[in-house]
Each structure stands twice: as C-alpha cells, then as structure tokens.
Design an enzyme around this catalytic site. Sequence first.
Site, PDB file in Angstrom:
ATOM      1  N   GLY A  31       1.029  -1.196  -0.104  1.00  0.00           N
ATOM      2  CA  GLY A  31      -0.083   0.074  -0.121  1.00  0.00           C
ATOM      3  C   GLY A  31       0.900   1.049   0.062  1.00  0.00           C
ATOM      4  O   GLY A  31       0.441   2.286  -0.576  1.00  0.00           O
ATOM      5  N   ASP A  32       1.846   1.293   0.936  1.00  0.00           N
ATOM      6  CA  ASP A  32       2.841   2.423   0.928  1.00  0.00           C
ATOM      7  C   ASP A  32       3.494   2.664  -0.544  1.00  0.00           C
ATOM      8  O   ASP A  32       3.726   3.850  -1.147  1.00  0.00           O
ATOM      9  CB  ASP A  32       4.004   1.982   1.778  1.00  0.00           C
TER      10      ASP A  32
END
Length: 303
Positions: A251-252
């Site tokens: 996600g990052d």
Amino acid sequence: MIYTVTFNPSLDYIVRLDAFKTGAINRLKYEKILCGGKAINVSIVLKNLGVSSIASGFTVGFTGMEIKRQLKDVFNCSCDFIELPQGNSRINVKIKADSETELNGQGPNIPQEAIEALFQKLDGLKKGDFLVLAGSIPNTLPNDIYERILKRLYPKGVSFVVDAEGKLLLNVLEYKPFLIKPNNHELSGMFGKTLKTAPELIEHAKILQRRGARNVLISRGGDGAILITEKGDCMTAPAPKGKLINSVGAGDSMVAGFLAGYLSSGDYKTAFRTGIAAGSASAFSDNLAVSKDVNSLMEQIIL
C-alpha cells in the site's frame, strides 16, 4: 519537495519458514533486517522511481541509528529525523510461514519538546511541497497530531497525502488532502459496514470526497484498485498477474507510485497506473518496488 513523516519508525526483522509452531523451536529459512514504517517505505520507493524526498519523524537509540544508516547508505534517501532523549526505536518481527504473523514493538516515549521540534521543521514547508503522513501513531503522541499538522500547514498551500485509518483520516478531510488511500477494509471500518463491491466502495469514497478529500485511491489487494479524482473521473483496474510474496509495504508503494506518476506527468491516469504497478511490484517481491519491475507491470495495466 516531498516530505514524509513516520511517527513510530522501526527496524523490521523479517523471517521466513515453512511452518510456525508456538511453544517450539522454529528454524528459519530466510531472515533480513530492514528499516520500516509506512512513510519511510514511501520515501524508499519514491527514490527507487527517481523521485527525491526527505524522510522525517522520530528516532532514538541504536535501532534509530540503524534506521537512518539504512535510509542513507542502502537506499540513498535524504532524512531529517528528530533524535529523542531516551529509549530505542521499535523492532517489529514479521513472521512469514503458512500464514503471516507480526509482533510490533511499542516504540519510545515522545516528549512535548520533540513534537514542537517537528512542528518547527514542518513550518519550513511551502506552497508546492507535498507532505506524506502515513500509519498509526504511538500512544505517547496526542491522538489529534495529524489534524494539528494539517491545520497548521493548510494556509501555506502544502499538498497533503494521508494514509491512515479511522478518525486519524476522517478528522483531516476538512483540510482538503490532495490524496487519501484507504484500502477496502479501512473504508468499510470508517462507515461501520462491509463494503465489498466496486459500486459500494465508489459510493462511500465519494462521501469522503464531498467532505474534502481531493483524490481518493482505494487499494483492494488482489482485486486491484479504484481512483476517484477531483475532476470527477472514476477509474478501476484489476491487479496485475503475479505471485504474492510479501504484502508488507504494498500500500505504501502504491502511494509512492501514484505520486511519482503524477509528478512526472500531471496526469491522474498515469498516476493511477504507476501506483498499481508499484504496489504490485512490492507484493511480488521480497523487497520494495524498483523501477524496472514497475515499468514491466505497467504494461499489464490498461484503463
């Protein structure tokens, strides 16, 4: 310039084994120690994609020294952390076997003077800069720290990127963040209901947009992603094909890819494609996404 803030960075001790058994001796097949933290991951992937940033937050002790050493010497990232007076930055254990298990440290005490020092650093941001706030906050910080930072910098015209859950995210929407990135589970949690289908996710993402978010990027794991832009466009895309190796940091990486794509093109479609490719490249690797893999995966993403 892009600034990222990790309030509770870590050293992640990542291990792999065939099966993890409690109450027994477990023999590892793989181990690695990496600096971690959601916003730190954003800085690393940005650098891998050719975009510079400055990583900030709080570090302390021998673990804090190693976090900064890795960022500078291994990942070639610039950093400007505030050194705390006592304690150690936390160590997280990531166990990858027949399932994934995490043991996350608490982190050090963060005194008021350190918070003020962070505010003073952030006061140097100006119009055109981006500030990425990502992840949870330690219990030694005020629970409105995200809100206080955005309220303080909002008059300066800084563009905010916020990747957080629940009230941490909801309470900053009035400051019109450039990008928020809830996943489907986090979005469900904000509204107290299970959102499964794309139309359901889009409907509720638009509520967040009406409350102030400019662009809403929803990560859906193996189901791909959805983007609702400030221009009113709605884009959906499946995830590229590949073998899931490591979900930590995906996600990052999507956030970093979106920023890199947008800054290079000014185009939300390019940003969306780059974000999906970067998130998938991390998920398909033991390490965070690198440019070669992102470019290869982008060929699969057709909107």
